[in-house]
Design an enzyme around this catalytic site. Sequence first.
Site, PDB file in Angstrom:
ATOM      1  N   HIS A  99       3.759 -16.397 -81.910  1.00  0.00           N
ATOM      2  CA  HIS A  99       3.580 -17.148 -83.679  1.00  0.00           C
ATOM      3  C   HIS A  99       1.989 -18.126 -83.186  1.00  0.00           C
ATOM      4  O   HIS A  99       2.232 -19.282 -81.782  1.00  0.00           O
ATOM      5  CB  HIS A  99       4.457 -17.680 -84.767  1.00  0.00           C
ATOM      6  N   TYR A 137       5.839 -20.237 -92.954  1.00  0.00           N
ATOM      7  CA  TYR A 137       5.898 -19.755 -94.501  1.00  0.00           C
ATOM      8  C   TYR A 137       7.130 -20.595 -95.281  1.00  0.00           C
ATOM      9  O   TYR A 137       8.199 -19.933 -95.614  1.00  0.00           O
ATOM     10  CB  TYR A 137       5.381 -18.408 -94.721  1.00  0.00           C
TER      11      TYR A 137
END
Length: 300
Positions: free
Chosen positions: A116, A56
């Site tokens: 992830h 992010y």
Amino acid sequence: MEYTTLGRTGIRVSRMGLGGAPLGGDFGATSEKDAVDTVHAALDAGVTFFDTAPLYGRGESERRLGLALKGRRSEAVIATKAVMRGDAYTYDNTIKSVEQSLQRLQTDWIDLIQLHETEATTFQEASEGTLAAFQQLKQEGKVRAIGANGRNADTLALYLRTGLLDTAQTYCRYTLIDHTARELVFPLAREYGVAIINGSPLNMGVLADTPAPFLLNNPELLAEADRRMGLLDFLRKPEPHGLVEAAMRFSLTCQDIAVTLTGAASPDIVTQNAAYCDGRGLKDEELLRVLELFAGKPLY
């Protein structure tokens, strides 16, 4: 604010958590001040769970979260992920990724480390590399719990069945217009004692009438989403973004979900969404109608 225990970890968390992608600017430009103020507003509203990732903002979300939590680390349960998109899910890359996350977050430990994007690697590579590294980091006290993140139910199921996970994070799979997590992910999580974290209950902004920019390249998906949303007019409030409250309450009161994430990049949004975490869900007849409308029909 309602609270619960994060599965078998014993970690107490708010049932609403703050998702970190907007803090890094992934859904539009976000100033550092707005990001820090949003984290502080979440804390003040009783939110204790914060979910971020190196991906992010290419590290900016973690850095800003660490900055915002300086002096308030004890109030927060931090969840982040490994590895960065594009890197191999090897043991060494995972150790390096987590060490870099610790530095950006300005903390000595991560409460929940998650693999992830399970779809971005093979099960074998992830098991021999990332999951093995997670277990070593847990023994060293650098992480407290282990999870995995993914949207594809069949792929996530492989990790659930290992018995190694404390949590599983799914996204866009338990929303008003796609609740297919009920079919495989939720039952497996119950079987293995894994806590579910529900990401993107607004379907990447679609249910807020503000779809994420990258979705604009998929007009067919947006058209189908619009069609489904049209069938939900019985839940829509007359004010702008009229499905947001129903969408949040739909997830926040689901007993299979430990934490529902809200993506917010302003104090006002996170404060408003926190107000929905009061234990009040849809009416029984509304819930039944939603579940009947799209049963077995994934949007993606």
